[in-house]
Every structure is written in structure tokens, then in C-alpha cells.
Design an enzyme around this catalytic site. Structure first.
Site, PDB file in Angstrom:
ATOM      1  N   GLU A  99       1.506   7.580 -12.452  1.00 19.24           N
ATOM      2  CA  GLU A  99       0.504   6.763 -11.759  1.00 19.24           C
ATOM      3  C   GLU A  99       0.231   5.498 -12.566  1.00 19.24           C
ATOM      4  O   GLU A  99       0.408   5.474 -13.790  1.00 19.24           O
ATOM      5  CB  GLU A  99      -0.726   7.658 -11.615  1.00 19.24           C
ATOM      6  CG  GLU A  99      -1.833   7.366 -10.686  1.00 19.24           C
ATOM      7  CD  GLU A  99      -1.708   6.552  -9.437  1.00 19.24           C
ATOM      8  OE1 GLU A  99      -0.916   5.599  -9.375  1.00 19.24           O
ATOM      9  OE2 GLU A  99      -2.486   6.827  -8.529  1.00 19.24           O
ATOM     10  N   ASP A 100      -0.185   4.460 -11.886  1.00 19.08           N
ATOM     11  CA  ASP A 100      -0.476   3.208 -12.585  1.00 19.08           C
ATOM     12  C   ASP A 100      -1.742   3.292 -13.431  1.00 19.08           C
ATOM     13  O   ASP A 100      -1.764   2.884 -14.582  1.00 19.08           O
ATOM     14  CB  ASP A 100      -0.558   2.028 -11.599  1.00 19.08           C
ATOM     15  CG  ASP A 100      -1.518   2.282 -10.430  1.00 19.08           C
ATOM     16  OD1 ASP A 100      -2.127   3.368 -10.357  1.00 19.08           O
ATOM     17  OD2 ASP A 100      -1.651   1.383  -9.577  1.00 19.08           O
TER      18      ASP A 100
ATOM     19  N   ASP B  21      -8.811   6.022 -12.949  1.00 20.51           N
ATOM     20  CA  ASP B  21     -10.102   5.352 -12.945  1.00 20.51           C
ATOM     21  C   ASP B  21     -11.164   6.446 -12.816  1.00 20.51           C
ATOM     22  O   ASP B  21     -11.493   7.104 -13.795  1.00 20.51           O
ATOM     23  CB  ASP B  21     -10.062   4.370 -11.763  1.00 20.51           C
ATOM     24  CG  ASP B  21     -11.281   3.499 -11.622  1.00 20.51           C
ATOM     25  OD1 ASP B  21     -12.070   3.423 -12.567  1.00 20.51           O
ATOM     26  OD2 ASP B  21     -11.459   2.884 -10.562  1.00 20.51           O
TER      27      ASP B  21
ATOM     28  N   LYS C 122      -8.908   4.038 -17.638  1.00 20.48           N
ATOM     29  CA  LYS C 122     -10.255   3.470 -17.773  1.00 20.48           C
ATOM     30  C   LYS C 122     -11.184   4.645 -18.060  1.00 20.48           C
ATOM     31  O   LYS C 122     -11.830   5.182 -17.149  1.00 20.48           O
ATOM     32  CB  LYS C 122     -10.687   2.826 -16.458  1.00 20.48           C
ATOM     33  CG  LYS C 122     -10.167   1.433 -16.238  1.00 20.48           C
ATOM     34  CD  LYS C 122     -10.847   0.864 -14.997  1.00 20.48           C
ATOM     35  CE  LYS C 122     -10.118  -0.362 -14.516  1.00 20.48           C
ATOM     36  NZ  LYS C 122     -10.621  -0.811 -13.205  1.00 20.48           N
TER      37      LYS C 122
ATOM     38  N   PHE D 184     -11.520  -4.864 -13.947  1.00 17.67           N
ATOM     39  CA  PHE D 184     -10.482  -4.789 -12.921  1.00 17.67           C
ATOM     40  C   PHE D 184      -9.268  -5.578 -13.382  1.00 17.67           C
ATOM     41  O   PHE D 184      -9.349  -6.771 -13.625  1.00 17.67           O
ATOM     42  CB  PHE D 184     -11.000  -5.300 -11.579  1.00 17.67           C
ATOM     43  CG  PHE D 184     -10.117  -4.898 -10.441  1.00 17.67           C
ATOM     44  CD1 PHE D 184     -10.209  -3.621  -9.890  1.00 17.67           C
ATOM     45  CD2 PHE D 184      -9.156  -5.764  -9.954  1.00 17.67           C
ATOM     46  CE1 PHE D 184      -9.367  -3.228  -8.865  1.00 17.67           C
ATOM     47  CE2 PHE D 184      -8.306  -5.379  -8.913  1.00 17.67           C
ATOM     48  CZ  PHE D 184      -8.423  -4.110  -8.371  1.00 17.67           C
TER      49      PHE D 184
ATOM     50  N   ARG E 281       0.984  -8.202  -8.216  1.00 17.21           N
ATOM     51  CA  ARG E 281       1.806  -7.083  -8.685  1.00 17.21           C
ATOM     52  C   ARG E 281       3.000  -7.580  -9.494  1.00 17.21           C
ATOM     53  O   ARG E 281       3.488  -6.904 -10.389  1.00 17.21           O
ATOM     54  CB  ARG E 281       2.351  -6.268  -7.498  1.00 17.21           C
ATOM     55  CG  ARG E 281       1.297  -5.504  -6.707  1.00 17.21           C
ATOM     56  CD  ARG E 281       1.994  -4.502  -5.780  1.00 17.21           C
ATOM     57  NE  ARG E 281       1.141  -4.024  -4.705  1.00 17.21           N
ATOM     58  CZ  ARG E 281       0.272  -3.019  -4.825  1.00 17.21           C
ATOM     59  NH1 ARG E 281       0.127  -2.405  -5.969  1.00 17.21           N
ATOM     60  NH2 ARG E 281      -0.450  -2.633  -3.791  1.00 17.21           N
TER      61      ARG E 281
HETATM   62  P1  IMP Z   1      -9.251   6.765  -8.906  1.00 18.26           P
HETATM   63  O1  IMP Z   1      -8.834   7.284 -10.268  1.00 18.26           O
HETATM   64  O2  IMP Z   1      -9.229   7.804  -7.842  1.00 18.26           O
HETATM   65  O3  IMP Z   1     -10.573   6.067  -8.949  1.00 18.26           O
HETATM   66  O4  IMP Z   1      -8.236   5.670  -8.371  1.00 18.26           O
HETATM   67  C1  IMP Z   1      -7.205   5.135  -9.088  1.00 18.26           C
HETATM   68  C2  IMP Z   1      -6.554   4.092  -8.197  1.00 18.26           C
HETATM   69  O5  IMP Z   1      -7.431   2.991  -8.034  1.00 18.26           O
HETATM   70  C3  IMP Z   1      -5.312   3.512  -8.826  1.00 18.26           C
HETATM   71  O6  IMP Z   1      -4.153   4.160  -8.379  1.00 18.26           O
HETATM   72  C4  IMP Z   1      -5.345   2.063  -8.378  1.00 18.26           C
HETATM   73  O7  IMP Z   1      -4.659   1.917  -7.160  1.00 18.26           O
HETATM   74  C5  IMP Z   1      -6.796   1.737  -8.129  1.00 18.26           C
HETATM   75  N1  IMP Z   1      -7.411   0.983  -9.250  1.00 18.26           N
HETATM   76  C6  IMP Z   1      -8.386   1.403 -10.079  1.00 18.26           C
HETATM   77  N2  IMP Z   1      -8.718   0.471 -10.978  1.00 18.26           N
HETATM   78  C7  IMP Z   1      -7.894  -0.583 -10.742  1.00 18.26           C
HETATM   79  C8  IMP Z   1      -7.735  -1.875 -11.387  1.00 18.26           C
HETATM   80  O8  IMP Z   1      -8.389  -2.252 -12.375  1.00 18.26           O
HETATM   81  N3  IMP Z   1      -6.795  -2.694 -10.851  1.00 18.26           N
HETATM   82  C9  IMP Z   1      -6.023  -2.336  -9.780  1.00 18.26           C
HETATM   83  N4  IMP Z   1      -6.146  -1.136  -9.155  1.00 18.26           N
HETATM   84  C10 IMP Z   1      -7.074  -0.267  -9.625  1.00 18.26           C
HETATM   85 MG    MG Z   2      -2.469   3.081  -6.885  1.00 17.30          MG
END
Ligand code: IMP
Ligand code: MG
Length: 183
Positions: A103-104, A107, A135, A156, A169
Site C-alpha cells: 500500500e502507498d 493513515d 502517518k 497531506f 502521481r
Molecule cells: P486510511 O489508512 O484508511 O485512512 O487510508 C489510507 C488511504 O488514504 C491511502 O491509500 C491513500 O489513498 C489515502 N491517503 C491518506 N493520506 C494521504 C496523503 O497524505 N496523500 C495522498 N493520499 C493519502
Molecule cells: Mg490509496
């Protein structure tokens, strides 16, 4: 010379291309060691992970099945919706295999936690997570992450696959956008 749109819109570079590439090689070597002799399936979570996944996989030296999955949790903005749905599923049966979700960014952790639970139901031998960015301060639900390339502050970020409203991207580094871009 005309300025690249990313150079114009990025406030600060958090992680340079060189730092990313060095770390990618290090983690790919670790993965190659950890999964030697295993039936490894690496799953790229589209679309934010596409560039990281390509670089990571190119540096893995053991056989690996590269799979792709698309989920939705975010719209065009920066807020998690809290529910994850599968837009595109992997094409292989992971039963008895060693799965690595790539995963990228993690969060809140909501997306990865739900995804791991869903894939666990398909009875893989093991299921682990690799993230480019973490994060840490934003976590609302605990998730076990085996490989983390970089921990970042609560800002962000865009670039190296990560977008803001589908742009940036293709920026080669990881940076923070100028506030006026959001306004
Ligand atoms: P979470 O952990 O469910 O809140 O979501 C993670 C997803 O939120 C990631 O796969 C990203 O697509 C998106 N995301 C969260 N923070 C960022 C950021 O700083 N930049 C770009 N996408 C983000
Ligand atoms: Mg994503």
C-alpha cells in the site's frame, strides 16, 4: 525553461528520489530473504501504490505473483469515508499462499484493517503488509505492518504515486503541496 507543474505546486520535498530508491532496494532485499522458498503473492493496491509497487517488485529477486486490487475509501478529497469496497479484485486464488499487501500509505488504518480481514477469509498461509508511508499520529485502529519505508508527520503528501485530486502521481519525489492548491 518552463517550470514543471509539480515544482511550481510543491511547498516542500519530504523525501527525495534518492532516499526513496535506496530504501526501496533495502526493503526489497529483506522481502526476498523473508519469503525465500514461499509461494509469494504481492498485491498492489491501486492506484496510489502503482509506482512504488513497480520499483519494489523490480528489486525483489525471488519468484512473485504480482496481483492488483482497487478499493475505494477516499473520494477526491483528503477524508477517509470509513468504509472500504472492492472495485477490482485479484485474479488468483491465495489459499495456502504467502500474501503481501503493498500500500502507498497507512493513515487512519481503516482501509488496511478491513482489507486484511477480507483477504484472511480466503485462507492464505500468511498475510502481511508493506507500506511506503506511515502517518503514525493519524491511526484510529491498530494494524500490524511488517515493512514500513518511511514514517511521516501528519501532512497531506503527494508524489511517487500519491495524488491530490488525481494529480501529482507522476512527481518523482514525495512532497507537501502549497496550501493555496487546496483552497
Ligand atoms: P486510511 O489508512 O484508511 O485512512 O487510508 C489510507 C488511504 O488514504 C491511502 O491509500 C491513500 O489513498 C489515502 N491517503 C491518506 N493520506 C494521504 C496523503 O497524505 N496523500 C495522498 N493520499 C493519502
Ligand atoms: Mg490509496
Amino acid at each position: 525553461m518552463e517550470q514543471n507543474y509539480t515544482e511550481r505546486d510543491i511547498r516542500e520535498i519530504l523525501i527525495t528520489e534518492e532516499e526513496i530508491q535506496a530504501k526501496v532496494k533495502e526493503v526489497a532485499a529483506q522481502i526476498s530473504k523473508d519469503y525465500a522458498g514461499k509461494d509469494l503473492v504481492a498485491i498492489c493496491i491501486l492506484r496510489g501504490c502503482c509506482i512504488f509497487f513497480s520499483d519494489l517488485m523490480r528489486n525483489v529477486t525471488i519468484p512473485v505473483d504480482m496481483e492488483f486490487m482497487a478499493t475505494s475509501s477516499y473520494g477526491n478529497g483528503a477524508q477517509s469515508t470509513g468504509n472500504v469496497s472492492i472495485l477490482y479484485d485479484i485474479q488468483t486464488d491465495i489459499k495456502g499462499k504467502s500474501v503481501l499487501i503493498v500500500e502507498d500509505i497507512i493513515d487512519t488504518g481503516i482501509t488496511l484493517r478491513q482489507l486484511k480481514k477480507l483477504l484472511s477469509g480466503r485462507e492464505p498461509e500468511s498475510i502481511d503488509i508493506c507500506v511506503l508511508l506511515d502517518k503514525v499520529d493519524r491511526r484510529v485502529t491498530p494494524v500490524d505492518v511488517k515493512y514500513t519505508l518511511f514514517k511521516i508527520p501528519n501532512e497531506f503528501v503527494v508524489g511517487y504515486g500519491l495524488d491530490y485530486a488525481e494529480k501529482y502521481r507522476n512527481y518523482r519525489q514525495i512532497g507537501v503541496l502549497k496550501p493555496e492548491i487546496y483552497e
